[in-house]
Design a protein around this motif. Structure first.
Motif, PDB file in Angstrom:
ATOM      1  N   ALA A   5      40.798  20.956 -80.487  1.00 44.27           N
ATOM      2  CA  ALA A   5      39.350  21.048 -80.558  1.00 44.27           C
ATOM      3  C   ALA A   5      38.885  20.975 -82.003  1.00 44.27           C
ATOM      4  N   SER A   6      37.744  20.349 -82.187  1.00 49.87           N
ATOM      5  CA  SER A   6      37.112  20.320 -83.492  1.00 49.87           C
ATOM      6  C   SER A   6      35.639  20.667 -83.329  1.00 49.87           C
ATOM      7  N   GLY A   7      35.028  21.010 -84.420  1.00 49.78           N
ATOM      8  CA  GLY A   7      33.644  21.427 -84.378  1.00 49.78           C
ATOM      9  C   GLY A   7      33.527  22.937 -84.474  1.00 49.78           C
ATOM     10  N   TYR A   8      32.311  23.385 -84.576  1.00 49.30           N
ATOM     11  CA  TYR A   8      32.080  24.810 -84.764  1.00 49.30           C
ATOM     12  C   TYR A   8      32.275  25.579 -83.465  1.00 49.30           C
ATOM     13  N   ILE A   9      33.072  26.610 -83.550  1.00 48.38           N
ATOM     14  CA  ILE A   9      33.288  27.513 -82.424  1.00 48.38           C
ATOM     15  C   ILE A   9      33.054  28.928 -82.913  1.00 48.38           C
ATOM     16  N   PHE A  10      32.001  29.525 -82.435  1.00 51.39           N
ATOM     17  CA  PHE A  10      31.739  30.918 -82.776  1.00 51.39           C
ATOM     18  C   PHE A  10      32.659  31.841 -81.992  1.00 51.39           C
ATOM     19  N   SER A  11      32.797  31.553 -80.727  1.00 56.17           N
ATOM     20  CA  SER A  11      33.646  32.350 -79.867  1.00 56.17           C
ATOM     21  C   SER A  11      34.230  31.453 -78.783  1.00 56.17           C
ATOM     22  N   ASN A  12      35.541  31.476 -78.665  1.00 56.72           N
ATOM     23  CA  ASN A  12      36.223  30.741 -77.622  1.00 56.72           C
ATOM     24  C   ASN A  12      36.307  31.627 -76.379  1.00 56.72           C
ATOM     25  N   CYS A  13      35.664  31.209 -75.326  1.00 59.17           N
ATOM     26  CA  CYS A  13      35.612  32.003 -74.105  1.00 59.17           C
ATOM     27  C   CYS A  13      36.759  31.702 -73.149  1.00 59.17           C
ATOM     28  N   SER A  71      35.617  26.517 -73.000  1.00 62.66           N
ATOM     29  CA  SER A  71      34.370  27.231 -72.805  1.00 62.66           C
ATOM     30  C   SER A  71      34.049  27.939 -74.112  1.00 62.66           C
ATOM     31  N   VAL A  72      32.905  27.600 -74.679  1.00 56.18           N
ATOM     32  CA  VAL A  72      32.603  27.990 -76.048  1.00 56.18           C
ATOM     33  C   VAL A  72      31.230  28.649 -76.128  1.00 56.18           C
ATOM     34  N   ARG A  73      31.181  29.714 -76.896  1.00 60.54           N
ATOM     35  CA  ARG A  73      29.911  30.342 -77.237  1.00 60.54           C
ATOM     36  C   ARG A  73      29.579  29.973 -78.673  1.00 60.54           C
ATOM     37  N   SER A  74      28.411  29.406 -78.889  1.00 57.31           N
ATOM     38  CA  SER A  74      28.028  28.968 -80.223  1.00 57.31           C
ATOM     39  C   SER A  74      27.364  30.066 -81.036  1.00 57.31           C
ATOM     40  N   ILE A 104      23.915  33.218 -76.564  1.00 59.21           N
ATOM     41  CA  ILE A 104      24.046  31.900 -75.961  1.00 59.21           C
ATOM     42  C   ILE A 104      25.201  31.948 -74.965  1.00 59.21           C
ATOM     43  N   PRO A 105      24.977  31.511 -73.747  1.00 58.42           N
ATOM     44  CA  PRO A 105      26.069  31.549 -72.775  1.00 58.42           C
ATOM     45  C   PRO A 105      27.250  30.669 -73.182  1.00 58.42           C
ATOM     46  N   CYS A 106      28.418  31.062 -72.735  1.00 48.70           N
ATOM     47  CA  CYS A 106      29.567  30.199 -72.898  1.00 48.70           C
ATOM     48  C   CYS A 106      29.354  28.937 -72.076  1.00 48.70           C
ATOM     49  N   ARG A 107      29.605  27.801 -72.683  1.00 50.27           N
ATOM     50  CA  ARG A 107      29.401  26.525 -72.014  1.00 50.27           C
ATOM     51  C   ARG A 107      30.651  25.663 -72.130  1.00 50.27           C
ATOM     52  N   PRO A 108      30.937  24.895 -71.100  1.00 52.50           N
ATOM     53  CA  PRO A 108      32.153  24.088 -71.124  1.00 52.50           C
ATOM     54  C   PRO A 108      31.985  22.778 -71.874  1.00 52.50           C
ATOM     55  N   THR A 142      41.430  33.679 -73.860  1.00 54.63           N
ATOM     56  CA  THR A 142      41.536  33.442 -75.292  1.00 54.63           C
ATOM     57  C   THR A 142      42.737  34.137 -75.907  1.00 54.63           C
ATOM     58  N   ASP A 143      43.008  35.358 -75.460  1.00 50.37           N
ATOM     59  CA  ASP A 143      44.139  36.089 -76.016  1.00 50.37           C
ATOM     60  C   ASP A 143      45.468  35.719 -75.361  1.00 50.37           C
ATOM     61  N   GLY A 144      45.433  34.842 -74.391  1.00 48.57           N
ATOM     62  CA  GLY A 144      46.645  34.371 -73.759  1.00 48.57           C
ATOM     63  C   GLY A 144      47.289  35.324 -72.787  1.00 48.57           C
ATOM     64  N   THR A 145      46.630  36.416 -72.484  1.00 48.61           N
ATOM     65  CA  THR A 145      47.239  37.420 -71.628  1.00 48.61           C
ATOM     66  C   THR A 145      47.114  37.112 -70.150  1.00 48.61           C
ATOM     67  N   THR A 146      46.192  36.261 -69.787  1.00 51.84           N
ATOM     68  CA  THR A 146      45.977  35.942 -68.388  1.00 51.84           C
ATOM     69  C   THR A 146      45.970  34.434 -68.201  1.00 51.84           C
TER      70      THR A 146
END
Length: 121
Positions: A24-32, A98-101, A105-109, A53-57
């Motif tokens: 992925a490239s571009g701005y990611i504030f939060s990876n959902c 799924s990214v929150r900017s 702002i909702p997480c969007r795919p 995101t944390d890979g636990t699930t």
């Protein structure tokens, strides 16, 4: 705006293996969360696997359980190890993030363009 680029697709004999990558490239504030989908001709796009995101699930479609493994190195790198491939795995495989900017702002795919996987017998 996020861009996703898949790679690693190709043609393989049944029983073989492939490893798909998604960067992925571009701005990611939060990876959902991230995941892999696939779409075969004449079929709807289906979820193959996703991961928190944390890979636990992780989750897997019943059709790929025990054969595919999803993993991620960080919020922008996603992989799908595909073993014991079957002809029915033939499809275009898409990476989704799924990214929150920003907060509020909702997480969007976001979707990559896909990479073709062809499994022959």
């Amino acid at each position: 705006q996020v861009q996703l680029v898949e790679s690693g697709g190709g043609s393989v004999q049944a029983g073989g293996s492939l490893k798909l990558s998604c960067i992925a490239s571009g701005y990611i504030f939060s990876n959902c969360g991230m995941g892999w989908y696939r779409q075969a001709p004449g079929k709807e796009r289906e979820l193959v696997s996703n991961i928190t995101t944390d890979g636990t699930t992780t989750t897997y479609a019943d059709s790929v359980k025990g054969r595919f493994t999803i993993s991620q190195d960080n919020a922008k790198n996603l992989y799908l190890q595909m073993n014991s491939l079957k002809t029915e795995d033939t499809a275009v495989y898409f990476c989704s993030a799924s990214v929150r900017s920003a907060w509020g702002i909702p997480c969007r795919p976001f979707w990559g363009r896909g990479t073709q996987v062809t499994v022959s017998s």
